[in-house]
Scaffold this motif. Structure first.
Motif, PDB file in Angstrom:
ATOM      1  N   THR A   9       0.852  -1.194   0.000  1.00  8.57           N
ATOM      2  CA  THR A   9       0.000   0.000   0.000  1.00  8.57           C
ATOM      3  C   THR A   9       0.880   1.233   0.000  1.00  8.57           C
ATOM      4  OG1 THR A   9      -1.623  -1.247   1.280  1.00  8.57           O
ATOM      5  CG2 THR A   9      -1.880   1.136   1.259  1.00  8.57           C
ATOM      6  N   CYS A  10       0.521   2.220  -0.800  1.00  6.84           N
ATOM      7  CA  CYS A  10       1.335   3.430  -0.962  1.00  6.84           C
ATOM      8  C   CYS A  10       1.552   4.152   0.367  1.00  6.84           C
ATOM      9  CB  CYS A  10       0.676   4.377  -1.958  1.00  6.84           C
ATOM     10  SG  CYS A  10       1.648   5.872  -2.310  1.00  6.84           S
ATOM     11  N   THR A  11       2.725   4.720   0.518  1.00  6.39           N
ATOM     12  CA  THR A  11       3.085   5.380   1.767  1.00  6.39           C
ATOM     13  C   THR A  11       2.806   6.871   1.758  1.00  6.39           C
ATOM     14  OG1 THR A  11       4.884   5.595   3.373  1.00  6.39           O
ATOM     15  CG2 THR A  11       5.475   5.920   1.084  1.00  6.39           C
ATOM     16  N   TYR A  12       2.338   7.419   0.642  1.00  9.18           N
ATOM     17  CA  TYR A  12       2.163   8.873   0.598  1.00  9.18           C
ATOM     18  C   TYR A  12       0.813   9.359   1.116  1.00  9.18           C
ATOM     19  CZ  TYR A  12       6.570   9.637  -1.917  1.00  9.18           C
ATOM     20  OH  TYR A  12       7.873   9.719  -2.268  1.00  9.18           O
ATOM     21  N   CYS A  13      -0.224   9.345   0.292  1.00  9.23           N
ATOM     22  CA  CYS A  13      -1.446  10.030   0.742  1.00  9.23           C
ATOM     23  C   CYS A  13      -2.512   9.053   1.223  1.00  9.23           C
ATOM     24  CB  CYS A  13      -1.982  10.966  -0.339  1.00  9.23           C
ATOM     25  SG  CYS A  13      -3.079  10.198  -1.536  1.00  9.23           S
ATOM     26  N   GLY A  14      -3.588   9.606   1.734  1.00 10.94           N
ATOM     27  CA  GLY A  14      -4.640   8.808   2.339  1.00 10.94           C
ATOM     28  C   GLY A  14      -5.527   8.044   1.372  1.00 10.94           C
ATOM     29  N   CYS A  15      -5.283   8.161   0.061  1.00 15.89           N
ATOM     30  CA  CYS A  15      -6.058   7.346  -0.878  1.00 15.89           C
ATOM     31  C   CYS A  15      -5.776   5.865  -0.614  1.00 15.89           C
ATOM     32  CB  CYS A  15      -5.695   7.666  -2.329  1.00 15.89           C
ATOM     33  SG  CYS A  15      -6.155   9.319  -2.868  1.00 15.89           S
ATOM     34  N   GLY A  16      -4.508   5.561  -0.328  1.00 13.83           N
ATOM     35  CA  GLY A  16      -4.153   4.178  -0.036  1.00 13.83           C
ATOM     36  C   GLY A  16      -4.155   3.289  -1.259  1.00 13.83           C
ATOM     37  N   CYS A  17      -3.491   3.728  -2.331  1.00 11.89           N
ATOM     38  CA  CYS A  17      -3.428   2.908  -3.538  1.00 11.89           C
ATOM     39  C   CYS A  17      -2.589   1.656  -3.287  1.00 11.89           C
ATOM     40  CB  CYS A  17      -2.808   3.701  -4.682  1.00 11.89           C
ATOM     41  SG  CYS A  17      -3.800   5.127  -5.149  1.00 11.89           S
ATOM     42  N   ASN A  18      -2.969   0.579  -3.967  1.00 14.74           N
ATOM     43  CA  ASN A  18      -2.203  -0.663  -3.870  1.00 14.74           C
ATOM     44  C   ASN A  18      -1.360  -0.851  -5.119  1.00 14.74           C
ATOM     45  OD1 ASN A  18      -5.136  -1.803  -2.458  1.00 14.74           O
ATOM     46  ND2 ASN A  18      -3.230  -1.786  -1.321  1.00 14.74           N
ATOM     47  N   LYS A  43      -4.593   2.327 -11.337  1.00 14.93           N
ATOM     48  CA  LYS A  43      -3.990   3.645 -11.612  1.00 14.93           C
ATOM     49  C   LYS A  43      -3.090   4.059 -10.457  1.00 14.93           C
ATOM     50  CE  LYS A  43      -7.637   5.834 -14.308  1.00 14.93           C
ATOM     51  NZ  LYS A  43      -8.568   4.700 -14.414  1.00 14.93           N
ATOM     52  N   LEU A  44      -2.180   5.017 -10.723  1.00 13.80           N
ATOM     53  CA  LEU A  44      -1.370   5.630  -9.667  1.00 13.80           C
ATOM     54  C   LEU A  44      -1.130   7.083 -10.045  1.00 13.80           C
ATOM     55  CD1 LEU A  44       1.480   2.997  -9.073  1.00 13.80           C
ATOM     56  CD2 LEU A  44      -0.486   3.417  -7.603  1.00 13.80           C
ATOM     57  N   CYS A  45      -0.773   7.909  -9.069  1.00 10.84           N
ATOM     58  CA  CYS A  45      -0.369   9.273  -9.396  1.00 10.84           C
ATOM     59  C   CYS A  45       1.158   9.325  -9.485  1.00 10.84           C
ATOM     60  CB  CYS A  45      -0.895  10.264  -8.364  1.00 10.84           C
ATOM     61  SG  CYS A  45       0.117  10.387  -6.893  1.00 10.84           S
ATOM     62  N   ILE A  46       1.683  10.479  -9.819  1.00  9.48           N
ATOM     63  CA  ILE A  46       3.133  10.619 -10.036  1.00  9.48           C
ATOM     64  C   ILE A  46       3.943  10.211  -8.801  1.00  9.48           C
ATOM     65  CG2 ILE A  46       3.086  13.095  -9.410  1.00  9.48           C
ATOM     66  CD1 ILE A  46       5.298  13.561 -11.471  1.00  9.48           C
ATOM     67  N   LYS A  47       3.388  10.445  -7.609  1.00  7.76           N
ATOM     68  CA  LYS A  47       4.126  10.079  -6.403  1.00  7.76           C
ATOM     69  C   LYS A  47       4.205   8.556  -6.266  1.00  7.76           C
ATOM     70  CE  LYS A  47       1.532  12.939  -4.149  1.00  7.76           C
ATOM     71  NZ  LYS A  47       0.834  14.159  -4.124  1.00  7.76           N
ATOM     72  N   GLY A  48       3.074   7.900  -6.507  1.00  2.40           N
ATOM     73  CA  GLY A  48       3.060   6.443  -6.414  1.00  2.40           C
ATOM     74  C   GLY A  48       3.969   5.783  -7.441  1.00  2.40           C
ATOM     75  N   TRP A  49       3.941   6.276  -8.671  1.00  6.82           N
ATOM     76  CA  TRP A  49       4.774   5.699  -9.727  1.00  6.82           C
ATOM     77  C   TRP A  49       6.259   5.768  -9.362  1.00  6.82           C
ATOM     78  CZ3 TRP A  49       3.367   2.426 -13.187  1.00  6.82           C
ATOM     79  CH2 TRP A  49       2.120   2.507 -13.817  1.00  6.82           C
TER      80      TRP A  49
ATOM     81  N   HIS B  25      -5.101  14.427  -3.359  1.00  3.81           N
ATOM     82  CA  HIS B  25      -5.705  13.088  -3.416  1.00  3.81           C
ATOM     83  C   HIS B  25      -6.057  12.737  -4.856  1.00  3.81           C
ATOM     84  CE1 HIS B  25      -6.263  14.295   0.791  1.00  3.81           C
ATOM     85  NE2 HIS B  25      -6.075  13.010   1.035  1.00  3.81           N
ATOM     86  N   PRO B  26      -5.025  12.560  -5.695  1.00  2.00           N
ATOM     87  CA  PRO B  26      -5.257  12.388  -7.132  1.00  2.00           C
ATOM     88  C   PRO B  26      -6.228  11.261  -7.458  1.00  2.00           C
ATOM     89  CG  PRO B  26      -2.901  12.546  -6.647  1.00  2.00           C
ATOM     90  CD  PRO B  26      -3.600  12.488  -5.336  1.00  2.00           C
ATOM     91  N   LEU B  27      -6.140  10.149  -6.734  1.00  2.00           N
ATOM     92  CA  LEU B  27      -6.976   9.006  -7.104  1.00  2.00           C
ATOM     93  C   LEU B  27      -8.406   9.146  -6.597  1.00  2.00           C
ATOM     94  CD1 LEU B  27      -6.285   6.569  -8.897  1.00  2.00           C
ATOM     95  CD2 LEU B  27      -4.331   7.925  -8.201  1.00  2.00           C
ATOM     96  N   ILE B  28      -8.640  10.145  -5.745  1.00  2.00           N
ATOM     97  CA  ILE B  28     -10.018  10.466  -5.373  1.00  2.00           C
ATOM     98  C   ILE B  28     -10.570  11.444  -6.403  1.00  2.00           C
ATOM     99  CG2 ILE B  28     -11.416  11.665  -3.627  1.00  2.00           C
ATOM    100  CD1 ILE B  28      -9.761  10.079  -1.537  1.00  2.00           C
TER     101      ILE B  28
HETATM  102  S1  SF4 Z   1      -0.315   6.651  -5.664  1.00  2.00           S
HETATM  103 FE1  SF4 Z   1      -0.716   8.849  -5.410  1.00  2.00          FE
HETATM  104  S2  SF4 Z   1      -2.947   8.913  -5.038  1.00  2.00           S
HETATM  105 FE2  SF4 Z   1      -2.298   6.814  -4.682  1.00  2.00          FE
HETATM  106  S3  SF4 Z   1      -1.893   6.711  -2.459  1.00  2.00           S
HETATM  107 FE3  SF4 Z   1       0.059   7.144  -3.497  1.00  2.00          FE
HETATM  108  S4  SF4 Z   1       0.208   9.364  -3.422  1.00  2.00           S
HETATM  109 FE4  SF4 Z   1      -1.933   8.886  -3.038  1.00  2.00          FE
END
Ligand code: SF4
Lengths: 135, 527
Positions: A9-18, A43-49, B25-28
């Motif tokens: 699970t991603c360590t950055y934001c509260g979305c909690g992407c896997n 999907k992921l955002c730039i931080k997750g990637w 919260h990009p994925l939201i």
């Molecule tokens: S990939 Fe981006 S949107 Fe998803 S949890 Fe990580 S920081 Fe948040």
């Protein structure tokens, strides 16, 4: 060469992407978004990637440090933990448990936060525990 | 969040207030775009014209710290037009009379004057929100980081109850949690007033259960200190030692000069982190922990979903998983812990925490579980308050508008607000070591409106100094129509030009959250 993946699970934001961390010979080389995850659905955002980049930064701390003569110098675990436990105990004995404060973390796991507050409450005997939810 | 992330895309109306969703919260944000595609109406209220405002049906820029005025104005419109959900109000809530009295004493014109938004826009927002079948509110730190943060949240809850938008799918009041495991840190009792699962430390009846589970006799039933109170405690000489786990208060706390002074003064500071952060640099002992890729455990996301973290690699050098460090330190302190693994810790969490009662590693294979999940057979809870509220009836609160703690004047004539940019995170200790992310934004900047830039004779990219009553920093100028005249914005990721040297430490009296989102500053050209 050994290639493995670990679903996490991603360590950055509260979305909690896997995503899967891709590991080649002990190095994390990339991330693969998890398609079956209900939060990010592939999907992921730039931080997750790019999450693997900071983990392996040469700036990571690799040994405990103790301040000696004003400087932080490397120490072994035994010394660092003995010294810390002893100082915390001295302070608690001299000024009471309420003279110690604990800052928990929105970055570490649930299990770690749990035993951290357990240490503060049951071990030391104070409710002086907070984290930066407010910040 | 009262509801789940997935549900957002089936809402009929999404009201975003105080959340720069695409950045933080990009994925939201993805779900909001999908909802829009499916026909949902989107309303955005933010002091800046944020990215997601581009798809909004109504987008407004309220003056800083005037959220209660805006929300009360909307509710006044709803009541005047009889758009409220009276059945929901009668069956599921109380306190409606007093609430109505407070709102009736207010006017849309007054709301317009305070917020700087036209009465037409306030009316349109109220109409769209109230007439939608399923309306979902998304908010973030733009709502909470105010001296009136609790009032802001109560006003949002009033709005949702007034229109029957709680306890059903794709509606609700949804705080988007900033850091990945803020939810978990709260759930686990990382707060001065509660054990795990929000069980109050003042509830003596719980102490029996906890002391049995923890084989310990002594814990205080008095609420402990919050972080800002710990900092003042150090200055006053009542707090002598601090154990900081993975936090960086030197950068993240308001009035950071003041925090640095306190930490320099403290008798003993131990910091456990993965980097030598500015806070760790002040420590007496620094303990090297492990990143999320180097240990097992769980995180709980903003929709209360507990998910697994799995070890991919070993920690570098002699660094260790944080749970092992805490356990060894506790044992050496004289309170023994002998956990074999995080899995075993989770078993104990489930045993002492009703809302986590049914959570176990075996059940977390797959998509995770949303608490409350009281027992092994429970499927988890996608949305809260389905048939009743936790307290029985939903309580309306009469909330009156109170202005921010600091106001602009002749010496400090501009409003300052703070936030994130899309490639960085919090105090930047992680993202700023990631080359790809640094490429996006390598140094700090101040967003300013074209009008103010003209008046102050500022040009794009120019280095200027920004000062408040508490400190001064240097930043580059970024002129953008996203800001309206009179307000500037600076992100908080940059220790070398730390905006929290400027922010106001005045706190909400209940939540003890500092007012990061509003203070008064002046901008000066460098000589
Ligand atoms: S990939 Fe981006 S949107 Fe998803 S949890 Fe990580 S920081 Fe948040």
């Amino acid at each position: 060469m050994e290639y493995t993946t670990a679903l996490t699970t991603c360590t950055y934001c509260g979305c909690g992407c896997n995503f899967y961390l891709e590991v080649l010979d002990g190095q994390v080389i990339g991330t693969i978004p998890c398609k079956t995850s209900p939060t990010n659905e592939g999907k992921l955002c730039i931080k997750g990637w790019n999450v693997h980049e900071f983990i392996q930064s040469p700036k990571r701390l690799t040994r405990p440090l103790i301040r000696k003569n004003g400087e932080l110098v490397e120490a072994d675990w035994e010394e660092a933990l003995d010294y810390t436990a002893q100082r915390l105990k001295e302070i608690a004995e001299q000024n009471g448990p309420e003279s110690l404060g604990f800052m928990a973390s929105a970055k570490v796991t649930n299990e770690e936060n749990y035993i951290f507050q357990k240490f503060a409450r049951a071990g030391v005997g104070t409710n002086n525990i907070d984290h930066c939810a407010r910040l | 969040m009262t509801n789940s992330v997935q549900e957002i895309e089936d809402a009929d109306c999404i009201f975003i207030i105080g959340s720069n969703t695409t950045s933080s919260h990009p994925l939201i944000a993805t779900r909001v775009y999908r909802a829009k595609e499916k026909g949902a109406k989107v309303i955005v209220a933010d002091p800046r014209r944020i990215h997601i405002a581009d798809i909004a049906d109504v987008a407004v820029q309220q003056n800083l710290g005037t959220d209660v005025a805006l929300l009360n104005g909307m509710m006044k419109v709803i009541l005047d037009n009889n758009w409220q959900d009276q059945t929901f109000i009668n069956e599921r809530t109380e306190g409606f009379e007093e609430f109505t009295k407070a709102v009736q004493g207010f006017s849309v014109e007054k709301a317009a004057e305070l917020t700087g938004i036209s009465t037409e826009d306030i009316t349109a927002m109220a109409e769209i929100y109230a007439k939608s079948d399923k309306a979902s509110i998304l908010y973030c730190m733009g709502i909470t980081q105010h001296t009136t943060g609790v009032d802001n949240v109560k006003a949002l809850a009033n709005l949702a109850m007034l229109t029957g938008n709680l306890g059903k799918e794709s509606a609700g009041v949804n705080p988007l949690r900033g850091q990945n495991n803020v939810q978990g840190a709260c759930d686990m009792g990382g707060l001065p007033n509660v054990f795990t699962g929000y069980q109050k430390v003042t509830d003596e009846a719980l102490h029996d259960k906890m002391s049995k589970a923890w084989s310990s006799g002594k814990f205080p039933s008095r609420v402990g200190l919050t972080i800002p109170e710990m900092i003042s405690g150090i200055e006053e000489g009542s707090v002598h030692g601090l154990y900081v786990l993975g936090e960086n208060p030197v950068v993240s706390d308001p009035d950071s000069n003041h925090v640095t002074k306190a930490l320099e003064k403290i008798d003993f500071l131990v910091v456990q982190d993965i980097f030598l952060t500015p806070t760790a640099e002040l420590a007496d002992v620094v303990l090297p922990g492990a990143s999320f890729a180097e240990k097992d455990g769980t995180f709980t996301n903003t929709e209360r979903r507990v998910m697994r973290v799995r070890k991919a690699i070993d920690p570098p050098g002699e660094a260790k998983p944080d749970w092992e460090i805490i356990q060894e330190l506790s044992s050496k302190f004289g309170y023994a812990m002998h956990y074999e693994s995080p899995r075993e810790i989770m078993e104990e969490i489930a045993a002492v925490t009703p809302s986590y009662g049914g959570i176990s590693y075996a059940r977390l294979e797959g998509p995770g579980l949303q608490w409350p999940c009281p027992d092994q057979g429970h499927p988890g809870t996608p949305y809260l308050h389905k048939d009743k509220f936790a307290r029985g009836k939903g309580l309306f609160h009469a909330v009156e508008f109170i202005p921010p703690a600091e106001s602009i004047d002749d010496d400090y004539p501009l409003w300052l607000t703070t936030g994130r940019n899309f490639s960085h995170y919090h105090t930047g200790t992680m993202t700023r070591l990631s080359p790809t992310l640094v490429c996006e934004y390598s140094e700090n900047f101040m967003e300013v409106s074209p009008e103010d830039a003209r008046e102050l004779d500022l040009s794009q990219g120019e280095q200027v100094s920004v000062a408040s009553r508490r400190g001064e920093i240097g930043v580059r100028v970024q002129i953008t129509p996203r800001l309206k005249k009179g307000t500037v914005f600076i992100p908080f990721h940059y220790v070398e030009s730390n905006v929290n040297k400027l922010t106001n430490p005045a706190m909400d009296p209940i939540a003890r959250i500092p007012e990061y989102k509003v203070c008064a500053v002046k901008v000066e050209k460098n000589p």
